[in-house]
Design a protein around this motif. Structure first.
Motif, PDB file in Angstrom:
ATOM      1  N   ASP A   1      -5.107  -0.226  -7.656  1.00 27.20           N
ATOM      2  CA  ASP A   1      -4.351   0.897  -7.099  1.00 27.20           C
ATOM      3  C   ASP A   1      -5.332   1.966  -6.639  1.00 27.20           C
ATOM      4  O   ASP A   1      -5.944   2.660  -7.464  1.00 27.20           O
ATOM      5  CB  ASP A   1      -3.382   1.471  -8.126  1.00 27.20           C
ATOM      6  N   LEU A   2      -5.494   2.074  -5.317  1.00 27.23           N
ATOM      7  CA  LEU A   2      -6.413   3.048  -4.739  1.00 27.23           C
ATOM      8  C   LEU A   2      -5.968   4.472  -5.028  1.00 27.23           C
ATOM      9  O   LEU A   2      -6.797   5.371  -5.181  1.00 27.23           O
ATOM     10  CB  LEU A   2      -6.530   2.804  -3.235  1.00 27.23           C
ATOM     11  N   GLY A   3      -4.669   4.693  -5.122  1.00 22.37           N
ATOM     12  CA  GLY A   3      -4.154   6.044  -5.293  1.00 22.37           C
ATOM     13  C   GLY A   3      -4.303   6.596  -6.687  1.00 22.37           C
ATOM     14  O   GLY A   3      -4.415   7.817  -6.869  1.00 22.37           O
ATOM     15  N   THR A   4      -4.302   5.722  -7.702  1.00 21.93           N
ATOM     16  CA  THR A   4      -4.350   6.190  -9.089  1.00 21.93           C
ATOM     17  C   THR A   4      -5.668   5.864  -9.787  1.00 21.93           C
ATOM     18  O   THR A   4      -5.808   6.134 -10.990  1.00 21.93           O
ATOM     19  CB  THR A   4      -3.196   5.576  -9.901  1.00 21.93           C
ATOM     20  N   ASP A   5      -6.614   5.250  -9.054  1.00 23.07           N
ATOM     21  CA  ASP A   5      -7.916   4.877  -9.624  1.00 23.07           C
ATOM     22  C   ASP A   5      -7.752   3.935 -10.818  1.00 23.07           C
ATOM     23  O   ASP A   5      -8.400   4.108 -11.863  1.00 23.07           O
ATOM     24  CB  ASP A   5      -8.705   6.125 -10.057  1.00 23.07           C
ATOM     25  N   GLN A   6      -6.920   2.924 -10.648  1.00 18.09           N
ATOM     26  CA  GLN A   6      -6.661   1.997 -11.752  1.00 18.09           C
ATOM     27  C   GLN A   6      -6.744   0.547 -11.294  1.00 18.09           C
ATOM     28  O   GLN A   6      -6.469   0.227 -10.128  1.00 18.09           O
ATOM     29  CB  GLN A   6      -5.253   2.222 -12.325  1.00 18.09           C
TER      30      GLN A   6
ATOM     31  N   GLY B   1       1.824   7.876 -10.370  1.00 18.27           N
ATOM     32  CA  GLY B   1       0.620   8.660 -10.573  1.00 18.27           C
ATOM     33  C   GLY B   1      -0.059   9.019  -9.268  1.00 18.27           C
ATOM     34  O   GLY B   1       0.447   8.741  -8.171  1.00 18.27           O
ATOM     35  N   SER B   2      -1.232   9.633  -9.387  1.00 26.39           N
ATOM     36  CA  SER B   2      -1.990  10.076  -8.223  1.00 26.39           C
ATOM     37  C   SER B   2      -3.446  10.229  -8.636  1.00 26.39           C
ATOM     38  O   SER B   2      -3.814   9.987  -9.790  1.00 26.39           O
ATOM     39  CB  SER B   2      -1.438  11.397  -7.676  1.00 26.39           C
TER      40      SER B   2
ATOM     41  N   TYR C   1       0.818  -1.206   0.000  1.00 27.94           N
ATOM     42  CA  TYR C   1       0.000   0.000   0.000  1.00 27.94           C
ATOM     43  C   TYR C   1       0.857   1.264   0.000  1.00 27.94           C
ATOM     44  O   TYR C   1       0.716   2.135  -0.875  1.00 27.94           O
ATOM     45  CB  TYR C   1      -0.934   0.005   1.205  1.00 27.94           C
ATOM     46  N   ALA C   2       1.728   1.401   0.973  1.00 23.54           N
ATOM     47  CA  ALA C   2       2.510   2.634   1.089  1.00 23.54           C
ATOM     48  C   ALA C   2       3.556   2.735  -0.016  1.00 23.54           C
ATOM     49  O   ALA C   2       3.877   3.824  -0.483  1.00 23.54           O
ATOM     50  CB  ALA C   2       3.170   2.719   2.458  1.00 23.54           C
TER      51      ALA C   2
ATOM     52  N   ARG D   1      -5.903  10.887   0.283  1.00 23.51           N
ATOM     53  CA  ARG D   1      -5.741   9.456   0.099  1.00 23.51           C
ATOM     54  C   ARG D   1      -5.092   9.079  -1.233  1.00 23.51           C
ATOM     55  O   ARG D   1      -4.712   7.915  -1.416  1.00 23.51           O
ATOM     56  CB  ARG D   1      -7.103   8.755   0.201  1.00 23.51           C
ATOM     57  N   GLN D   2      -4.989  10.015  -2.155  1.00 23.01           N
ATOM     58  CA  GLN D   2      -4.515   9.674  -3.501  1.00 23.01           C
ATOM     59  C   GLN D   2      -3.345  10.545  -3.934  1.00 23.01           C
ATOM     60  O   GLN D   2      -3.191  10.877  -5.102  1.00 23.01           O
ATOM     61  CB  GLN D   2      -5.667   9.808  -4.500  1.00 23.01           C
ATOM     62  N   GLU D   3      -2.483  10.868  -2.977  1.00 21.11           N
ATOM     63  CA  GLU D   3      -1.324  11.694  -3.292  1.00 21.11           C
ATOM     64  C   GLU D   3      -0.235  10.921  -4.020  1.00 21.11           C
ATOM     65  O   GLU D   3       0.709  11.504  -4.583  1.00 21.11           O
ATOM     66  CB  GLU D   3      -0.763  12.295  -1.996  1.00 21.11           C
ATOM     67  N   ALA D   4      -0.376   9.578  -4.040  1.00 18.73           N
ATOM     68  CA  ALA D   4       0.622   8.701  -4.644  1.00 18.73           C
ATOM     69  C   ALA D   4      -0.036   7.355  -4.927  1.00 18.73           C
ATOM     70  O   ALA D   4      -1.169   7.104  -4.491  1.00 18.73           O
ATOM     71  CB  ALA D   4       1.815   8.524  -3.692  1.00 18.73           C
ATOM     72  N   PRO D   5       0.643   6.453  -5.638  1.00 15.25           N
ATOM     73  CA  PRO D   5       0.070   5.124  -5.859  1.00 15.25           C
ATOM     74  C   PRO D   5      -0.080   4.369  -4.541  1.00 15.25           C
ATOM     75  O   PRO D   5       0.748   4.494  -3.638  1.00 15.25           O
ATOM     76  CB  PRO D   5       1.106   4.438  -6.765  1.00 15.25           C
ATOM     77  N   HIS D   6      -1.160   3.580  -4.440  1.00 15.86           N
ATOM     78  CA  HIS D   6      -1.391   2.747  -3.264  1.00 15.86           C
ATOM     79  C   HIS D   6      -1.972   1.401  -3.710  1.00 15.86           C
ATOM     80  O   HIS D   6      -3.190   1.250  -3.825  1.00 15.86           O
ATOM     81  CB  HIS D   6      -2.353   3.437  -2.285  1.00 15.86           C
ATOM     82  N   ALA D   7      -1.096   0.458  -3.993  1.00 13.79           N
ATOM     83  CA  ALA D   7      -1.547  -0.882  -4.369  1.00 13.79           C
ATOM     84  C   ALA D   7      -2.297  -1.501  -3.190  1.00 13.79           C
ATOM     85  O   ALA D   7      -1.821  -1.462  -2.054  1.00 13.79           O
ATOM     86  CB  ALA D   7      -0.359  -1.753  -4.759  1.00 13.79           C
ATOM     87  N   HIS D   8      -3.492  -2.065  -3.460  1.00 16.63           N
ATOM     88  CA  HIS D   8      -4.311  -2.541  -2.344  1.00 16.63           C
ATOM     89  C   HIS D   8      -4.763  -3.989  -2.468  1.00 16.63           C
ATOM     90  O   HIS D   8      -5.248  -4.574  -1.495  1.00 16.63           O
ATOM     91  CB  HIS D   8      -5.540  -1.645  -2.171  1.00 16.63           C
TER      92      HIS D   8
END
Length: 370
Positions: A177-182, A148-149, A120-121, A155-162
């Motif tokens: 990826d919660l951070g990049t909406d992908q 990306g962001s 995630y981080a 919550r979306q300042e950076a990529p966050h694989a979830h």
């Protein structure tokens, strides 16, 4: 936070089957055995096994009988064998770096010869081969970091694989990826040990924050995306490595207070019910799936605690076990024949509760989906 009887601090029931993974920041000391009586109406918590710290997710390999548990705060994956013995408990065979910070999800490929981790981080995913005899990690890990962001600055300042998961044909590794909406797809070859570059398999609505992807257990042409930040469930048609949105529904009741976010998603074995937990509304949304896979809301049921992060379906026993991260509580809901849920008075305080692990072999009980 929880006062254990002295006998419970040093003993573990040999028949313990459920274990609660906990966060140290919430007072958790490891993996807690949860003992239940025959009808599940009375629960007792025993002393934690300290070998498994900050276990927020895990998977079980039927081939080797090993459990792979993430240490979210330690940035690693532990490979464990559960002796089932009240004295020996859980043995950590090896720990391996997760390839990024805050690993929060893990999956095995269909041959159980590789595992994948979402960090995630770190905004990365990692895959590593498993020795076919021992089940232990071998060879160098493969790490893929996203970039990306998104529009949500908090919550979306950076990529966050979830979340990570392998396609039914084992040709693709998917990651949300919660951070990049992908939703990302990586071409995967288990035999040659190759992982292709990321392909954007689905662009989720901006600011939705895709958390978990549920691949339908029986119909490989269908998938369901749980979006954490907007509390939406998206029905997706699978088109090769890509996904095409068909239907979007809310996971919340119309009168829900602002600020609720989605947590876990799972389907029953028959593939005609989908369950989603709402943190803030503190409810479980139950959806019926029709012949086309379209979700229809059946009900919202109180989860019995604050912030239901994870739930485990025990269909043979017609029960759902829910871990609440905010009030450190694990509760039981009953599952009716039509898949709807009923609250019960059964529950217990488990400090730092984050995840519920079913230690039974997969041949007797499927692990949590998603």
């Amino acid at each position: 936070m929880t006062n254990l009887d002295p006998d419970l601090r040093t003993a573990r029931p040999a028949a313990a089957r459920l274990f609660v993974g906990t966060y140290a920041g919430g007072g958790g000391e490891g993996l807690y055995p949860l003992h239940r009586d025959a009808d599940g109406g009375q629960w007792a918590m025993y002393a934690a096994d300290e070998a498994a710290q900050n276990c927020s997710f895990g998977v079980y390999a039927e081939r080797t009988g090993l459990h792979y548990l993430v240490d979210e705060h330690g940035g690693s994956v532990g490979v464990f064998r559960d002796s089932g013995d009240e004295c020996d408990g859980w043995a950590c065979l090896v720990r391996t770096p997760a390839g990024g910070a805050a690993p929060c999800h893990i999956a095995l490929d269909r041959s159980e010869s590789w595992f994948a981790v979402a960090n995630y981080a770190g905004g990365s995913i990692m895959v590593q081969r498993l020795d076919p005899q021992t089940g232990l990690p071998v060879d160098a890990p493969i790490v893929r970091a996203n970039a990306g962001s998104g529009p949500n600055p908090d919550r979306q300042e950076a990529p966050h694989a979830h979340w990570v998961g392998f396609s039914p044909d084992n040709r693709w590794l998917y990651a949300t990826d919660l951070g990049t909406d992908q939703v990302l797809a990586f071409a995967f070859d288990a035999g040659n040990g190759t992982l292709g570059p990321p392909i954007v398999a689905f662009d989720a609505p901006p600011g939705s924050g895709p958390r978990h992807l549920l691949l339908h257990p029986n119909r490989p042409e269908l998938a369901y995306l749980a979006c954490e930040l907007t509390s939406e469930l998206i029905l997706l048609d699978v088109a090769g490595p890509a996904f095409v949105a068909r239907t979007m529904v809310s996971t919340l009741p119309a009168d829900a207070a602002a600020g609720s976010i989605v947590a876990h998603i799972a389907a029953n074995a028959a593939g005609d019910r989908v369950y989603v937990s709402n943190r803030g509304d503190d409810s479980i949304a139950v959806f019926a799936l029709d012949d086309r896979g379209e979700p229809r809301l059946m009900e919202h049921v109180g989860s019995g605690g604050a912030s239901p992060r994870f739930f485990l379906l025990l269909e043979d026993e017609k029960q759902m076990v829910v871990a609440h991260e905010r009030d450190h509580r694990v509760t039981r809901l009953d599952i009716a024949p039509d898949g709807t849920l009923s609250p019960t008075d059964t529950g217990i305080v488990v400090p730092g509760a984050a995840f519920v692990l079913d230690a039974r072999p997969r041949s007797r009980a499927e692990p949590p989906v998603g």
